[in-house]
Write a protein that holds these residues in place. Structure first.
Motif, PDB file in Angstrom:
ATOM      1  N   VAL A 444       0.807  -1.104  -0.108  1.00  0.00           N
ATOM      2  CA  VAL A 444      -0.054   0.060  -0.077  1.00  0.00           C
ATOM      3  C   VAL A 444       0.778   1.227  -0.041  1.00  0.00           C
ATOM      4  N   LEU A 445       0.592   2.201  -1.043  1.00  0.00           N
ATOM      5  CA  LEU A 445       1.654   3.322  -1.169  1.00  0.00           C
ATOM      6  C   LEU A 445       0.717   4.427  -1.022  1.00  0.00           C
ATOM      7  N   ASP A 446       1.222   5.517  -0.832  1.00  0.00           N
ATOM      8  CA  ASP A 446       0.732   7.067  -0.549  1.00  0.00           C
ATOM      9  C   ASP A 446       0.250   7.420  -1.802  1.00  0.00           C
ATOM     10  N   GLY A 447      -0.966   7.583  -1.846  1.00  0.00           N
ATOM     11  CA  GLY A 447      -1.541   8.291  -3.061  1.00  0.00           C
ATOM     12  C   GLY A 447      -1.896   9.659  -3.119  1.00  0.00           C
ATOM     13  N   SER A 448      -1.193  10.250  -1.999  1.00  0.00           N
ATOM     14  CA  SER A 448      -1.341  11.902  -1.903  1.00  0.00           C
ATOM     15  C   SER A 448      -0.341  12.743  -2.392  1.00  0.00           C
ATOM     16  N   THR A 449       0.647  11.882  -3.039  1.00  0.00           N
ATOM     17  CA  THR A 449       1.715  12.513  -3.561  1.00  0.00           C
ATOM     18  C   THR A 449       2.192  11.908  -4.930  1.00  0.00           C
ATOM     19  N   SER A 450       2.471  12.798  -5.723  1.00  0.00           N
ATOM     20  CA  SER A 450       3.069  12.022  -7.214  1.00  0.00           C
ATOM     21  C   SER A 450       4.349  11.468  -7.228  1.00  0.00           C
ATOM     22  N   ALA A 451       5.235  11.969  -5.941  1.00  0.00           N
ATOM     23  CA  ALA A 451       6.233  11.278  -5.895  1.00  0.00           C
ATOM     24  C   ALA A 451       6.463   9.572  -5.727  1.00  0.00           C
ATOM     25  N   CYS A 452       4.959   9.227  -5.608  1.00  0.00           N
ATOM     26  CA  CYS A 452       4.914   7.906  -5.115  1.00  0.00           C
ATOM     27  C   CYS A 452       4.438   6.954  -6.283  1.00  0.00           C
ATOM     28  N   LEU A 453       4.085   7.772  -7.445  1.00  0.00           N
ATOM     29  CA  LEU A 453       3.801   7.024  -8.667  1.00  0.00           C
ATOM     30  C   LEU A 453       5.088   6.115  -9.130  1.00  0.00           C
ATOM     31  N   TRP A 454       4.836   5.111  -9.712  1.00  0.00           N
ATOM     32  CA  TRP A 454       5.488   4.167 -10.153  1.00  0.00           C
ATOM     33  C   TRP A 454       6.611   4.688 -11.334  1.00  0.00           C
ATOM     34  N   GLY A 455       7.887   4.336 -11.186  1.00  0.00           N
ATOM     35  CA  GLY A 455       9.037   4.855 -11.959  1.00  0.00           C
ATOM     36  C   GLY A 455       9.101   4.281 -13.199  1.00  0.00           C
ATOM     37  N   ARG A 456      10.174   4.770 -13.905  1.00  0.00           N
ATOM     38  CA  ARG A 456      10.473   4.118 -15.241  1.00  0.00           C
ATOM     39  C   ARG A 456      11.659   3.765 -15.701  1.00  0.00           C
ATOM     40  N   ASP A 457      11.872   2.549 -16.546  1.00  0.00           N
ATOM     41  CA  ASP A 457      13.561   2.190 -16.904  1.00  0.00           C
ATOM     42  C   ASP A 457      13.324   2.657 -18.246  1.00  0.00           C
ATOM     43  N   ALA A 458      14.822   2.908 -18.514  1.00  0.00           N
ATOM     44  CA  ALA A 458      15.009   3.474 -19.877  1.00  0.00           C
ATOM     45  C   ALA A 458      14.871   2.242 -21.098  1.00  0.00           C
ATOM     46  N   ASP A 459      15.066   1.090 -20.457  1.00  0.00           N
ATOM     47  CA  ASP A 459      14.898  -0.085 -21.546  1.00  0.00           C
ATOM     48  C   ASP A 459      13.508  -0.783 -21.137  1.00  0.00           C
ATOM     49  N   ALA A 460      12.174   0.016 -20.640  1.00  0.00           N
ATOM     50  CA  ALA A 460      10.992  -0.498 -20.486  1.00  0.00           C
ATOM     51  C   ALA A 460      10.299  -0.278 -21.659  1.00  0.00           C
ATOM     52  N   ILE A 461       9.254  -1.061 -21.805  1.00  0.00           N
ATOM     53  CA  ILE A 461       8.483  -0.921 -23.146  1.00  0.00           C
ATOM     54  C   ILE A 461       7.433   0.351 -22.801  1.00  0.00           C
ATOM     55  N   GLU A 462       7.360   0.696 -21.595  1.00  0.00           N
ATOM     56  CA  GLU A 462       6.325   1.444 -21.239  1.00  0.00           C
ATOM     57  C   GLU A 462       6.482   2.136 -20.033  1.00  0.00           C
ATOM     58  N   PRO A 463       6.151   3.187 -19.435  1.00  0.00           N
ATOM     59  CA  PRO A 463       6.170   3.779 -18.155  1.00  0.00           C
ATOM     60  C   PRO A 463       5.775   2.899 -16.974  1.00  0.00           C
ATOM     61  N   GLY A 464       6.227   2.801 -15.951  1.00  0.00           N
ATOM     62  CA  GLY A 464       5.834   2.202 -14.639  1.00  0.00           C
ATOM     63  C   GLY A 464       6.107   0.705 -14.491  1.00  0.00           C
ATOM     64  N   VAL A 465       6.925   0.103 -15.503  1.00  0.00           N
ATOM     65  CA  VAL A 465       7.255  -1.144 -15.051  1.00  0.00           C
ATOM     66  C   VAL A 465       8.796  -1.202 -15.246  1.00  0.00           C
ATOM     67  N   PHE A 466       9.287  -2.395 -14.552  1.00  0.00           N
ATOM     68  CA  PHE A 466      10.773  -2.548 -14.710  1.00  0.00           C
ATOM     69  C   PHE A 466      11.083  -3.157 -16.026  1.00  0.00           C
TER      70      PHE A 466
END
Length: 782
Positions: A444-466
């Motif tokens: 369970v993550l804090d949804g009150s801050t955009s700093a807790c959105l999923w991150g992104r890898d340069a080699d990932a096909i889309e944002p939010g996944v490893f």
């Protein structure tokens, strides 16, 4: 002699029927009429070998053959996917979901919500690899046309399966149904297991309460070995696939061989309603999957805006929830229908859940597979791979595996393990910084801050996944294994570490199924298992897979026997005294296996289940105390915990209660698996995961007073053992519940009877092998 029956079907009439059927069902996506042709050749046990000149024709033959065997299951499942079960069966009846059944109304609201969201339409509008490629689209359209052709020429009132013959709810399917089925498969480890919480979001009270999030069962499990040249006697690559999926309903495997000459030649298991092979092999590569330990979703705790129940704060600013109006048609007690309209709420993270919604906060579900169909193209590409390099390239290109590990071997004797599945990009640092709850089953993550959105890898096909670089992977020339544990001990000689915790843990206790699987490999490589010289052959791989070892008995029975010698009378949970001498003698004489005739195996299971029931401990007991004599030691993960702490009074009580149940019901203490567990009329060997069984089974409930468990409903489902020799693949398979769900079919339990006796099917893969089948029949679709 080749016995061939060729049926030349009347093209003009059937084409008109098929076209009429396709036009009759309104849907946002529909298979286009086209010129399809395919040959369906069936060998022993009805196994279909589909050959066509292109992907559309291949799907056409596959859909037709599948409908011949399992049309009723698909017809029922299509109602579920369309959100129409309440219309035909009432709102309160339970759905046909074999993994997480919910009320028809809850399921209908959930699936109508998917339709209303437009997610599928947006995915299909995207080019490959984000959306389906041209070959996959042709395959799906052909599959729909083939399925509907069989229904059209047979007619609902003349279907051979009495389960749905003449039923008003049976009708043609559309491409939308197949795509929705694939999307639902992707969501199996995420949104699909929160159906009730999603469907009820519009019915939250003004003063809700913060309750634990109820989610459905996790995705099924599996075993797998990929054996390399250093561990096989002849230097060939080998594979054992043993998925543990449901034995009933829409998540069964359909065994099929798909061929486009010069393009694709792949054989294996295809989940119902999907037109490609998920687990199988071609001439030079074999692969399988097990369910991954990685997270498929995170929950976000929303801080509601003051005085507003349907707005939440992000970075201090209020953000209104999205609203979806969903209407479900419900049949009433008199046979009439009425519309039930529900409001669903969504957030920037995903659907808002009914559970956890109070006047101050709410929970939203972020499912990493919410819009993922890439895995379907990935499986097509894997089936065409010529070696592990090409298989890895397919996985890196599509990055779509929804919830499974991949284990593979090739003809060069290389093996490969990867968690190439889609995993939310939550680093260990972010997980700690953003953690907003202590739910043991969900992050369970804090949804009150955009700093807790999923991150992104340069080699990932889309944002939010490893991306692939972060994935746990291992290539070996000896072996890789998995039995649903985390990647850590894929090969104990080369432990995998350093991956983010959302992929799984390290240096933690392994379950008994993982331990017995690793021990089986170690004993085969040392020759200590009694199967001959060290190293795997196809035959020893088969015998290893179905050895029916019970690791809990191997680890605990010596100490229990010692307790029996000093305490012939033990105290049951109600305080009564029970003479356990005959039971102890039975367990001492038991062969320690779960074969059909293993006398004492059921008594052991009942004892162990009693031992594991938490309610048997008093409230004053230390909840951390275990009946293991030697606790888990991360330095010795394959041999600890072990031994039975006979000083724990729970041990004697568990045995006394088991014996009392047997004697009170006049059941023999020597009750065998063959007597106690069935699938229909067929006795089934095997034991449960908790007992430490490798090719495990699970029944639908506890042992009854008549000495029978409810029918087996989950467990080893499509066993496949492959040796990739220079001359081509040698393959043995067994589909434990058989090819057809139709009780009138000759292939309804024929392979189940093989599984019962520990026998396998010798696969026919080459053209010469197929033509040599004395039972060969051919259906030519033109």
């Amino acid at each position: 002699m080749i016995i061939t029956r060729v049926r030349r079907l009347a093209v003009p009439l059937l084409a008109a029927l098929t076209g009429a059927l396709l036009v009759a069902v309104p849907a946002p996506v529909r298979a286009e009429e086209g010129r399809y042709s395919a040959d369906i050749r069936r060998t022993e046990y009805g196994i279909p070998h589909i050959q066509a000149k292109d992907h559309g024709g291949l799907g056409y033959g596959h859909g037709y053959a599948f409908a011949q065997d399992n049309l009723c299951v698909m017809a029922s499942w299509v109602l579920t996917l369309r959100g129409e079960r309440s219309r035909y069966f009432g709102a309160e009846a339970m759905s046909d979901d074999p993994i997480d059944p919910v009320s028809n109304l809850a399921g209908d609201v959930y699936y109508k919500g998917i339709q209303a969201s437009g997610t599928l339409r947006r995915i299909l509008a995207r080019p490959a690899p984000h959306g389906p490629g041209a070959e996959l689209r042709a395959l799906v359209d052909g599959y729909v046309a083939g399925f509907n052709r069989y229904l059209g020429e047979t007619g609902v009132d003349r279907l051979p399966d009495p389960t749905c013959r003449g039923k008003e709810w049976v009708g043609p399917i559309t491409a939308t149904d197949v795509w929705t089925n694939l999307l639902d498969l992707a969501r199996l480890g995420g949104g699909s297991s929160f159906k009730e919480a999603i469907a009820a979001s519009g019915r939250t009270s003004e003063q809700g309460e913060d309750r634990p999030v109820r989610r459905g069962p996790s995705a099924p499990g599996s075993n797998a070995y990929a054996i390399g040249r250093e561990a096989t006697r002849d230097g060939a690559g080998m594979l054992l696939g043993d998925p543990h999926f449901p034995w009933n309903g829409s998540r069964r495997f359909y065994q099929v061989h798909l061929t486009i000459p010069g393009v694709l030649d792949v054989s294996g298991g295809s989940l119902y309603g999907t037109p490609m092979v998920q687990i199988g092999h071609n001439a030079t590569v074999a692969w399988t999957h097990t369910v991954s330990h990685a997270q498929r979703f995170t929950l976000y705790r929303l801080e509601l805006a003051p005085g507003l129940r349907t707005s939440y704060l992000v970075d201090g600013r209020p953000e209104p929830m999205g609203r979806q109006e969903v209407s479900v048609t419900v049949r009433d007690a008199r046979g009439g229908t009425r519309a039930v309209t529900t409001t669903l709420y969504t957030s920037r993270y995903g659907p808002v859940l009914a559970t956890g919604w109070t006047g101050k906060e709410a929970l939203a579900l972020a499912d990493v597979n919410a819009a993922n169909l890439r895995f379907a193209d990935e499986w097509l590409a894997m089936g065409a791979a010529r070696d592990l390099t090409e298989l890895r390239r397919a996985q890196d290109t599509y990055q779509g595996m929804p919830f499974v590990y991949t284990l593979a071997a090739d003809s060069r004797g290389e093996t490969y393990f990867a968690d190439a599945s889609v995993v939310p990009h939550v680093t260990d640092e972010q997980a700690e910084r953003c953690r907003a709850g202590d739910d043991p089953e969900a992050l369970v993550l804090d949804g009150s801050t955009s700093a807790c959105l999923w991150g992104r890898d340069a080699d990932a096909i889309e944002p939010g996944v490893f991306g692939p670089a972060a994935q746990p992977r291992l290539t070996r020339a000896d072996y890789v294994t998995n039995a649903n544990a985390s990647p850590w001990l894929t090969n104990p000689k080369a432990p995998l570490t350093g991956y983010p915790r959302v992929y799984g843990d390290v240096r933690t206790e392994r379950d008994l199924r993982t331990r017995v699987g690793l021990d089986m490999v170690a004993q085969r490589l040392s020759g200590g298992d009694g199967l001959g010289a060290p190293g795997f052959t196809l035959e020893t791989l088969q015998r290893t897979a179905v050895g029916k070892r019970n690791l809990s008995a191997e680890l605990l029975r010596p100490d229990l026997r010692a307790l029996c010698r000093v305490r012939p009378v033990m105290t049951a949970s109600d305080g009564g005294k029970v003479d356990v001498r005959r039971a102890c003698a039975t367990l001492a004489a038991w062969d320690g296996r779960a074969r059909l005739d293993s006398r004492g195996a059921v008594l052991w299971r009942e004892f162990l289940q009693n031992l594991n029931r938490p309610h048997r401990r008093s409230e004053a007991a230390d909840p951390r105390k275990s009946w293991w004599k030697v606790p888990f030691d991360p330095a010795h993960p394959l041999t600890t915990p072990r031994g039975l702490d006979v000083a724990d009074p729970l041990v004697a009580t568990a045995l006394a209660d088991a014996v009392r149940f047997f004697t009170a019901n006049d059941l023999p203490l020597t009750l065998t698996p063959g007597q106690a567990q069935r699938y229909g009329a067929v006795p089934v060997p095997g034991c449960t995961e908790g007992e430490g069984c490798f090719d495990r089974i699970r029944t639908g409930g506890p042992l009854g007073e008549q000495g029978r468990y409810p029918d087996v409903n989950t467990g080893s489902s499509f066993l496949i053992a492959v040796e990739l020799t220079p001359a081509g693949p040698r393959t043995r398979t067994v589909l434990t519940y058989s090819l057809s769900a139709n009780p009138a079919s000759p292939h309804h339990t024929d392979q189940t009877e093989l599984f019962s006796r520990g026998l396998w099917v010798t696969e026919r893969f080459t053209e010469a092998e197929i033509r040599a089948c004395p039972e060969l029949t051919t259906t030519s679709l033109r």
